[in-house]
Design an enzyme around this catalytic site. Structure first.
Site: not given
Ligand code: NAP
Length: 284
Positions: A66, A102
């Site tokens: 990520k 997210d």
């Protein structure tokens, strides 16, 4: 031509994203397959180059890529900068756009449970990658105060710049016997659990950072961990009378936001949830 979507991670075999994303694609009759691409760190640059090709619509990115993927895409958006990580890449004609969904996952899970974080006193357990997205979500929602409780104090302080100047941020040790921790949790309106505690096969499968006696009716307990769906933290919260929100809805809503960005269509959330639960049940 059947187009491709993929998940980049290492390992990825355990992920349920391929199951619920494919179920959504199939339900809408979209001719695309969602594949798990297990990518070792040294192969990440070459794999990301492959996403530029015409048949790949985009991908999700998970642990451990990520952060490393940020420098390999062309257009990371402001959310990537704010969270300090990306989880979604969109291929727009060979140009790789990236974002982090997210925060949308956290907001979507709370919204679906009818919970408003604006003006609330929040305790956040944990200060890892997922906690950064929680701080951004709470800042955006206009939470009044956030107390971060983490095992490693320095990591909690490092989140201060993510919260910005308007969010009242405090620290408490992650210790159920500590008076500062006990007071912060029992006075909080929302308690968000973002440590790896309680995660199946994780570092402390049966552990909860908060015991039942610190919860009370009127509080909200939100666990980001979703395997198992009913975690030790959520069991303790429910026994104390708190309203509980599970991490599976965050996972679904972050995936749903990625789906919208890739395809410009609204995914069927109910289909995704059903497929995700089935995948978890099959895994045992
Ligand atoms: P991470 O960056 O590795 O951070 C892990 C956090 O857990 C740190 O705060 C760490 O504390 C703490 N921790 C680990 N073991 C502990 C223990 N035995 N006792 C106390 N604290 C402990 O991981 P992450 O990416 O933030 O993910 C955290 C959890 O959230 C994972 O379970 C993950 O599955 C879940 N998650 C869910 C979603 C979703 O969509 N629902 C999305 C992302 C993550 P230290 O700082 O002291 O090491």
């Amino acid at each position: 031509m059947t187009r491709t979507l993929c998940l980049l991670g290492h390992p990825v075999a355990h992920s349920i994203s391929p199951r619920f994303q494919q179920a959504a694609l199939d339900a809408l009759g979209i001719d695309a397959k969602y594949e798990a691409w297990d990518t070792a760190p040294e192969d990440l640059p070459a794999t990301i180059e492959r996403i530029r090709s015409g048949d790949v619509i985009g991908c999700n990115v998970t642990v451990p890529h990520k952060v490393a993927a940020m420098r390999l895409v062309d257009r990371p958006d402001a959310m990537v900068e704010r969270v300090g990580a990306l989880n979604t890449i969109i291929n727009r004609g060979g140009l790789l756009h990236a974002t982090n969904t997210d925060v949308a996952g956290i907001t979507g899970a709370l919204r679906e449970a009818g919970i408003e974080a604006g003006g609330k006193d929040v305790v956040l357990l944990g200060a890892g990658g997922a906690a950064r997205a929680v701080v951004v979500a709470m800042r955006t929602a206009g939470a009044k105060r956030i107390t971060i409780a983490n095992r490693t104090e320095a990591k909690a302080h490092a989140l201060a710049e993510v919260g910005g100047p308007d969010l009242d941020m405090r620290y408490a040790p992650l210790d159920a016997a500590d008076p500062t921790f006990r007071r912060a949790v029992s006075e909080a309106q929302i308690v968000i659990q973002s440590t790896s505690m309680g995660m199946l096969h994780g570092p402390d499968e049966t552990g909860t950072p908060v015991p039942t006696e610190l919860f009370s009716p009127g509080q909200v307990a939100f666990d980001l961990v979703y395997v198992p769906e009913e975690t030790p933290f959520l069991r303790a919260a429910a026994a104390g009378g708190a309203t509980t929100v599970g991490g599976l809805m965050m996972l679904i809503h972050q995936g749903a936001e990625a789906f919208r960005l890739w395809l410009g269509q609204e995914p069927p959330i109910d289909v995704m949830v059903k497929a995700a639960r089935q995948a978890l049940a099959e895994r045992g």
